[in-house]
Write a protein that holds these residues in place. Structure first.
Motif, PDB file in Angstrom:
ATOM      1  N   ARG A 232      -1.969   0.375   6.488  1.00  0.00           N
ATOM      2  CA  ARG A 232      -2.297   1.871   6.580  1.00  0.00           C
ATOM      3  C   ARG A 232      -3.506   2.167   6.948  1.00  0.00           C
ATOM      4  O   ARG A 232      -4.662   1.772   6.359  1.00  0.00           O
ATOM      5  CB  ARG A 232      -1.902   2.458   5.061  1.00  0.00           C
ATOM      6  CG  ARG A 232      -0.578   1.811   4.608  1.00  0.00           C
ATOM      7  CD  ARG A 232      -0.113   2.330   3.200  1.00  0.00           C
ATOM      8  NE  ARG A 232       0.955   1.735   2.805  1.00  0.00           N
ATOM      9  CZ  ARG A 232       1.231   0.616   2.125  1.00  0.00           C
ATOM     10  NH1 ARG A 232       0.245  -0.214   2.285  1.00  0.00           N
ATOM     11  NH2 ARG A 232       2.426   0.290   1.901  1.00  0.00           N
TER      12      ARG A 232
ATOM     13  N   ARG B 297       0.953   5.947  -4.656  1.00  0.00           N
ATOM     14  CA  ARG B 297       0.012   5.222  -4.311  1.00  0.00           C
ATOM     15  C   ARG B 297      -1.375   6.003  -4.205  1.00  0.00           C
ATOM     16  O   ARG B 297      -2.305   5.774  -4.608  1.00  0.00           O
ATOM     17  CB  ARG B 297      -0.231   4.293  -3.011  1.00  0.00           C
ATOM     18  CG  ARG B 297       0.944   3.261  -2.989  1.00  0.00           C
ATOM     19  CD  ARG B 297       0.996   2.821  -1.629  1.00  0.00           C
ATOM     20  NE  ARG B 297       2.266   1.817  -1.509  1.00  0.00           N
ATOM     21  CZ  ARG B 297       2.266   0.559  -1.422  1.00  0.00           C
ATOM     22  NH1 ARG B 297       1.021  -0.011  -1.564  1.00  0.00           N
ATOM     23  NH2 ARG B 297       3.091  -0.194  -1.470  1.00  0.00           N
TER      24      ARG B 297
ATOM     25  N   GLU C 228      -5.764   3.716   4.031  1.00  0.00           N
ATOM     26  CA  GLU C 228      -6.452   2.541   3.196  1.00  0.00           C
ATOM     27  C   GLU C 228      -7.847   2.056   3.697  1.00  0.00           C
ATOM     28  O   GLU C 228      -8.842   1.996   3.113  1.00  0.00           O
ATOM     29  CB  GLU C 228      -5.606   1.141   3.193  1.00  0.00           C
ATOM     30  CG  GLU C 228      -4.451   1.369   2.270  1.00  0.00           C
ATOM     31  CD  GLU C 228      -3.354   0.400   2.189  1.00  0.00           C
ATOM     32  OE1 GLU C 228      -2.447   0.203   1.364  1.00  0.00           O
ATOM     33  OE2 GLU C 228      -3.513  -0.731   2.970  1.00  0.00           O
TER      34      GLU C 228
HETATM   35 MG   LIG Z   1      -1.120  -3.403   0.819  1.00  0.00          MG
END
Ligand SMILES: [Mg+2]
Ligand SMILES: Nc1ncnc2c1ncn2[C@@H]1O[C@H](COP(=O)(O)OP(=O)(O)OP(=O)(O)O)[C@@H](O)[C@H]1O
Lengths: 592, 471
Positions: A267, B365, A270
Motif C-alpha cells: 500500500r 488498519r 504504508e
Molecule cells: Mg502488510
C-alpha cells in the motif's frame, strides 16, 4: 553517450514487449523504448528478436517504435546520498520525481538516483603511493550523523593498483573524480559513486558463521524465535495478521546499523506512514532520528509490475553496498509474494510454460538466489558486515501450503508463522508459538546466556515446554471444562495465559511496550517463571489456585509490560520480591 | 541508423482517427483487426457498427500482425465486414466535471438518462496514474458513521479504503446506504460528495440506492455510474475506472471529500476472468488471472489524501463472497490491498442482528491514528482492544457450553456468555436509521464490559476502570 538503436517494437502486451530487427543488443541490457524513452530491460534474446520487460506503463507504445540500447545492465548508483531517500523499484528518487513531475508518477521522467548537485565533505584515508585493492577504503563521508559512509574501491575494476592522485579533504559532488589509480600502466578515475548491476551479488572475501542475534526489541522474537545477524526469516500470514506491523517494528527498533525497507507491491499509505513516522522517532541506542539509518524502496501495488520484480534486487544491492563498508544491515521485503506474482505475470506474458499455480518453474531458484544474498561476511577489505533478510510472505487464503510459502521455507532458517485466530483475538504480534521456529537458537544461545547470567537457554526451554503441555490440557478442557483438572494442572493454563498476555503480546502503539530492552525481556521472563515455580510449590502445600490468581501482585505482573520502563528494570526485581512475599504469606497460612 | 518504418510524431497525428473497415475475428467482447497502421498499446478505439452506432473500446494487444480491441459496450450485432474501427491515438479518457453530480451515467461516463451532458473541464485518462507515495498524506480524520460496531471497533477514516465483505442476501446495501447517509467528520461542516459505481447489479439495487439518496436529500450530490446486470459484462471493467476518475477530479482538483461506493466487486472480477479466459491466459487460482491483485490495486489505491490538497477519497467497495468463503480469491486479494475490511456474518443475520458485522475478522488498519484523546475519546483505543479480547473469549465459552451445557460452566464463563449476548444485542445491533454519537457507542461498550469482573479487564488501565466501569 552515443545512442544506439537496437531494434523496433514488434508487439506490445502490457509490460512485455517483443522487439524485432535485433542487431547487437546484450542480454540483460538496460534499454529505452519509444520516443518517451520508457525504461526496460532485455530479458530474452532469440535470433533477431528479443523480449523486453518495461518498468513503466506501456500505453501508447506501438509497433515500429524504436528501442534504444544503453550498453549497460540494469544497475543502481551507490554512494553518499542513499540514506534517508525513498526510491522506486528501479532506484528512481521519488521525492525528486515529485518535484519535477507533481503528485502523480508520470511516465518517461528520469532523474539520477544520486543527486549531482549535492556535495559531500570527503575525507581521504589513503595517500599517494598507497596500494589499493577492490573494496579498499579511499576515504569517508559523514552521510548522516549516524552513518559514516566509506568510499570504497569498486569490486571489479582492477585487482590491484596504486594511488597516483587523491583529492584533499573537501566538498565534492558524487561525480567528481576523487582518486586516480594506476594499474599496469592503465589509469582509473574514481568518484564517490559506483554502479552495480542489481541481479549480481557483490563479492565478499568469506562467509562467516552466525553468532550474534539481531535484537529486535520484540519479545516473542528475541526470546522465542531469534534471528541472527546475517540470517534469513520469513513472515507468512494472511491479510491483516501483522506482517507489515512486525516489519515496521523491527525496522524501528532493531539494532542493525542500516535499514533497507522495501514496500514491494503493497500500500502507498504504508510507505507514507514510514516517511511520516521515522524522521520523528528516535533510535534508543544512538539518540538519532531513525530516518538517518533508513532507506526506503517503494514500488506500491499500483506501480508498474516489472519494477516490482526489480525492487527486491535493488534493495538487496543497496544493502550489500553498506555491508561492504562494515555495517550490519537489515532488509525487509514486504511482500515477497507480490514479487513472486510479478514474476508470474511477466512469465505469463512471455508465454512461458508454467509450473505450480501458474508460477514459472524458476521460482524456487529465484527465491533461493535472493535469500542467499544474506549472510555474515568478511568483506573485501577484511571488515565484518552482515545482511539479514526479513521477508513477508502473503499466502493466498492464508494457506501455507502454496508454492511461495513452501519454497521460501526451504531457503530460510527462521519462520514466524502468523496465526489468523491470534490476530482476530487481537493477540499481537500474532506469531504462533507452535508453528514458528528458529534454527538460530543454538547459534545465538551463547550470546544470550552471556547477557542473562546463563539463564536464557534454560528459561526458554522451560516456557516452551509449558506451552506444549498447555496444548494437551486445552484439549481436555474443551471437552470437560477447566473444573475437571486438578489445580496443579490448571495452574499450567494460568501461567501460560499470563505468559501470553503479559509477555508474548506486545502493543506496537504503546510508548513503553513497543520495544523491550534485552534486560527487560529477561527480567519479565524470569518473573513469570518464578510465578510458575513458587506458585506450583504453594499449590503442592495446598493453596487453592484461585487464591494465587487473585494476589494483587499478579496484576502487577500482567501490567509490567506497560508499567515498567525500559530504563527502570529494577522495578521488575521489586515485583519479584513482592511475589515471593505474597506467596510466602499464602503458603504460610496453609502450612499450619 | 534510420528506419523507414519509423513513425514520426507527425505521422501519428495524421494517422490517428483513420478508419479501417472489416474485422478479422470477433470473440466475445474482443475484436481482432489486421492491416492497420501501427497502433499504440492501450489506445482508445471507436467502433462503428453497420447502423452507424459508435461503441468505445481499448487496445489490449498490438503487434505487426494483429491488433486486439476490447469493446466496452459489447460486440453483439457486429458483423465482420460491417465493422469499422477508428484508432484515436490517445488513451481512453473521461471528460470530467462537477456537473456529473446528480446525474445517472453509464460505465463509460456517458449520460444514461438521455439528457446531454454539458462539456466537462478536461479529459482525464481513466486509468489514472499512481500517486507518488511521497505526495500522500496519511489519513487520520475520524468519520462518525453513527454505527457502533464501526465507530467503536472498526473505525472508518477519511481517505481510507474499507470494503464490505458480504454474501448474497445480506444487508450490505443497507449498511452502505446508512454510512453514506450518516457519515460525518465531527467539528467539520462539510458534506461528502458521493460517487456510486454499480457493476453487474440488478436494477433494484441501483433503485434502492437512488431512493435512499433521494430520501436524505443528497441525490444532487451523487454521481451514479451504472453498468447493470443486463448491460454488457465487459462494461463493468471500465465502470469503476470512470467513477474513480471523476472522484479524483472532485477530490484533488475541486477539494471535495468524496465517498466512493462500488458494488459488486465480485462481478467486476468475473468480467476480468472472462476476458482473461478468452485470451487464453494462464490462470492462477479458480481461473482468475494472475494479475487480479495488481488490477484490483489499480482501483483501490486510487483513494486517500494528497498533501497540500483539500479533498479526500474514501472507498467503500462492496463484494459478495462466493459461498461466504473469505478465502476466495476476490475477498482474499481485496483484503491484501485495502486498509481493513468489514466482514458480514450470515449466522448473526439469521439471529436478527443488524448490521450483522462480525467484529473479530473485521479490521480498520487506519483507526490507530484516528481515535483516542482529541479525536474520539481517550479511553477508545483500550476499550476497543478490551472488547475484542473479551468477545473473542465468548466464542470459546459458547463452544464449551454446547459440549458440557451452560449450567456446568463456571460463574466466570457464565458472565462471559451474558457479556457476549449484551454485546451483540445492544452494542452491535441497532436500527437502520439509528445514528449514535461516538460517546454513546463507547458508553454502551463500557456497559457491556461492566458485566465482567474488573480483574478480567487487562487491556484497560486502572484509571479507565475507575472512570467508566460500573458493575
Ligand atoms: Mg502488510
Ligand atoms: N504488534 C501490534 N500491535 C498492535 N496492533 C497490531 C500489531 N500487529 C498488527 N496489529 C494490527 O493489525 C493490523 C494489520 O496488521 P498489518 O498491516 O501488519 O497486516 P499485514 O499482515 O501486513 O496485512 P496485509 O497482508 O494485508 O498487508 C494493523 O493495522 C494493526 O491494527
Amino acid at each position: 553517450m552515443q545512442e544506439r538503436i537496437v531494434g523496433q517494437v514488434k508487439r506490445v502486451n502490457g509490460p512485455v514487449i517483443t522487439v524485432k530487427g535485433i542487431t547487437d543488443a546484450m542480454m540483460m541490457e538496460l534499454v529505452n523504448v519509444g520516443e518517451q524513452r520508457l525504461v526496460g530491460e532485455l530479458v530474452k534474446l532469440s535470433g533477431t528478436e528479443a523480449i523486453v520487460q518495461v518498468y513503466e506503463d506501456t500505453t501508447g507504445i506501438s509497433p515500429n517504435d524504436n528501442v534504444y540500447g544503453t550498453g549497460m545492465p540494469l544497475s543502481v548508483e551507490l554512494g553518499p546520498g542513499i540514506i534517508g531517500t525513498i526510491y522506486d523499484g528501479i532506484q528512481r528518487p521519488l521525492e525528486t520525481l515529485r518535484n519535477v513531475g507533481g503528485d502523480y508518477i508520470q511516465r518517461g521522467i528520469n532523474r539520477p538516483s544520486l543527486s549531482r548537485e549535492n556535495s559531500w565533505m570527503f575525507e581521504p584515508l589513503v595517500t599517494v603511493g598507497d596500494e589499493v585493492t577492490p573494496g579498499s577504503i579511499l576515504g569517508q563521508v559523514v552521510e548522516t550523523e549516524r552513518v559514516l559512509h566509506k568510499i570504497l574501491v569498486p569490486p571489479t575494476l582492477f585487482t590491484k593498483g596504486t594511488i597516483v592522485e587523491i583529492a584533499p579533504k573537501g566538498s565534492y559532488s558524487v561525480d567528481r573524480t576523487i582518486a586516480i589509480v594506476e594499474y599496469e600502466g592503465q589509469t582509473f578515475q574514481l568518484t564517490m559513486m559506483q554502479r552495480w548491476p542489481i541481479r549480481v551479488p557483490r563479492p565478499v572475501r568469506e562467509r562467516l558463521a552466525l553468532h550474534t542475534p539481531l535484537i529486535t526489541g520484540q519479545r516473542v522474537i528475541d526470546m522465542m524465535f531469534p534471528l541472527a545477524k546475517g540470517g534469513t526469516v520469513a513472515i507468512p500470514g494472511g491479510f491483516g495478521t501483522g506482517k507489515t506491523m512486525t516489519q515496521h517494528a523491527i525496522a524501528r527498533w532493531c539494532d542493525a546499523d542500516i535499514i533497507v525497507y522495501i514496500g514491494c507491491g503493497e500500500r502507498g499509505n504504508e510507505m507514507t506512514d514510514v516517511l511520516r513516522e521515522f524522521p520523528r522517532l528516535i533510535d534508543p541506542r544512538t539518540g538519532r532520528s531513525l530516518m538517518e539509518r533508513t532507506v526506503l524502496i517503494a514500488n506500491t501495488s499500483n506501480m508498474p509490475v516489472s519494477a516490482r520484480e526489480a525492487s527486491i534486487y535493488t534493495g538487496i544491492t543497496l544493502a550489500e553496498y553498506y555491508r561492504d563498508q562494515g555495517f550490519h544491515v537489515a532488509i525487509m521485503a514486504d511482500s515477497t509474494s507480490r514479487w513472486a506474482e510479478a514474476l508470474r505475470e511477466l512469465s505469463g506474458r512471455m508465454e512461458e510454460m508454467p509450473a505450480e499455480e501458474g508460477f514459472p518453474a524458476y521460482l524456487p531458484t529465484r527465491i533461493a538466489e535472493f535469500y542467499e544474498r544474506a549472510g555474515y561476511m568478511k568483506v573485501l577489505n577484511n571488515q565484518e558486515g552482515s545482511v539479514s533478510v526479513i521477508g513477508a510472505v502473503s499466502p493466498p487464503g492464508g494457506d501455507f501450503s502454496e508454492p511461495v510459502t513452501q519454497h521460501t521455507r526451504r531457503f530460510v532458517r527462521c519462520f514466524w508463522a502468523l496465526d489468523r485466530s491470534l490476530a482476530s483475538a487481537r493477540h499481537y504480534p500474532a506469531i504462533g508459538w507452535l508453528e514458528s521456529y528458529s534454527e538460530y537458537v543454538n547459534d545465538v544461545a551463547a550470546w544470550w546466556d552471556e547477557h542473562s547470567d546463563g539463564s536464557w537457554r534454560e528459561s526458554r526451554s522451560q516456557i516452551m515446554d509449558l506451552l506444549q503441555r498447555e496444548v494437551r490440557l486445552q484439549q481436555i478442557v474443551k471437552l470437560v471444562g477447566p473444573d475437571a483438572l486438578p489445580d496443579s494442572q490448571n495452574f499450567i493454563l494460568e501461567v501460560c495465559s499470563l505468559f501470553k498476555n503479559a509477555f508474548l503480546q506486545q502493543n506496537a502503539f504503546d510508548d513503553i511496550d513497543r520495544y523491550s530492552t534485552v534486560e527487560k525481556q529477561i527480567g519479565m521472563l524470569q518473573l513469570i517463571l518464578s510465578y510458575w515455580r513458587l506458585g506450583s510449590e504453594a499449590i503442592k502445600k495446598g493453596v487453592p489456585m484461585v487464591k494465587i490468581r487473585r494476589m494483587k501482585v499478579v496484576q502487577d505482573i500482567a501490567r509490567m509490560k506497560f508499567s515498567v520502563d525500559n530504563d527502570d528494570v529494577g522495578e521488575l526485581d521489586r515485583i519479584a520480591l513482592r511475589l515471593e512475599r505474597s506467596l510466602g504469606q499464602l503458603g504460610g497460612m496453609y502450612e499450619e | 541508423m534510420k528506419n523507414s518504418n519509423m513513425l514520426t510524431g507527425l505521422d501519428r497525428v495524421l494517422l490517428s482517427g483513420r478508419e479501417y473497415v472489416g474485422a478479422d475475428k470477433i470473440d466475445g467482447p474482443l475484436v481482432f483487426m489486421r492491416n492497420t497502421h501501427p497502433i499504440g498499446y492501450g489506445e482508445l478505439v471507436e467502433c462503428i457498427d453497420q447502423y452507424g452506432k459508435v461503441r468505445t473500446g481499448q487496445v489490449l494487444d498490438t503487434s505487426d500482425e494483429v491488433v486486439v480491441v476490447q469493446l466496452f459496450e459489447g460486440t453483439s450485432g457486429l458483423t465482420l465486414p460491417g465493422t469499422k474501427m477508428r484508432f484515436i491515438g490517445e488513451p481512453l479518457t473521461l471528460d470530467v466535471s462537477e456537473q456529473m453530480l446528480g446525474r445517472v451515467l453509464n460505465g463509460l461516463g456517458k449520460s444514461r438518462d438521455g439528457a446531454m451532458l454539458p462539456r466537462g473541464e478536461g479529459h482525464r485518462d481513466v486509468n489514472g496514474l499512481p500517486i507518488n507515495p511521497t505526495s500522500r498524506e496519511y489519513p487520520r480524520d475520524f468519520i462518525q458513521s453513527g454505527i457502533s460496531v464501526l465507530d467503536g471497533l472498526t473505525t472508518l477514516i477519511q481517505g481510507q479504503k474499507l470494503p464490505i465483505f458480504s454474501g448474497n442476501g445480506l444487508p450490505h446495501n443497507q449498511l452502505a446506504a446508512q454510512i453514506a447517509r450518516q457519515a460525518k467528520v465531527r467539528g467539520a461542516d462539510q458534506e461528502f460528495a458521493i460517487v456510486f459505481a454499480a457493476m453487474g447489479v440488478k436494477y433494484d439495487v441501483a433503485r434502492f440506492f437512488i431512493d435512499s439518496f433521494e430520501e436524505s436529500g443528497v441525490l444532487s450530490n451523487v454521481a451514479l455510474f451504472l453498468s447493470l446486470a443486463d448491460d454488457p459484462s465487459i462494461e463493468r471493467i471500465i465502470t469503476p475506472r470512470s467513477a474513480l476518475t471523476l472522484a479524483e477530479h472532485l477530490a484533488f482538483e475541486k477539494g471535495k471529500h468524496v465517498l466512493v461506493i462500488m458494488t459488486d466487486m465480485t462481478n467486476y472480477c468475473e468480467s476480468l476472468r472472462e476476458i482473461s479466459t478468452l485470451r487464453g491466459e494462464i490462470p492462477s487460482r479458480k481461473g482468475y488471472p494472475g494479475y487480479l491483485y495488481s488490477n484490483l490495486a489499480e482501483l483501490y489505491e486510487r483513494s486517500g489524501k494528497i498533501a497540500g490538497r483539500d479533498g479526500s477519497i474514501t472507498q467503500l467497495p462492496i463484494l459478495t463472497m462466493p459461498n461466504d468463503d473469505i478465502g476466495h480469491p476476490i475477498p482474499d486479494l481485496t483484503g491484501y490491498i485495502t486498509e481493513g475490511q468489514i466482514v458480514f456474518d450470515r449466522e448473526m443475520h439469521a439471529r436478527g442482528i443488524y448490521p450483522p458485522i462480525n467484529g473479530l475478522p473485521s479490521l480498520s488498519r487506519l483507526m490507530k491514528d484516528g481515535i483516542g484523546e482529541g479525536m474520539t475519546r481517550s479511553d477508545h483505543p483500550h476499550l476497543a482492544n478490551q472488547l475484542f479480547a473479551s468477545y473473542s473469549h465468548v466464542k470459546d465459552v459458547r463452544n464449551l457450553a454446547s459440549v458440557i451445557g451452560e449450567e456446568e460452566l463456571t460463574v466466570l464463563d457464565q458472565q462471559y456468555l451474558e457479556f457476549g449476548d449484551f454485546f451483540e444485542r445492544k452494542f452491535v445491533h441497532q436500527a437502520f436509521d439509528e445514528d449514535r454519537s461516538i460517546e454513546l457507542t463507547l458508553d454502551i461498550g463500557w456497559k457491556a464490559l461492566s458485566l465482567l469482573p474488573a480483574e478480567e479487564l487487562q487491556r484497560v488501565t486502572d484509571q479507565e476502570i475507575e472512570q467508566h466501569y460500573r458493575s
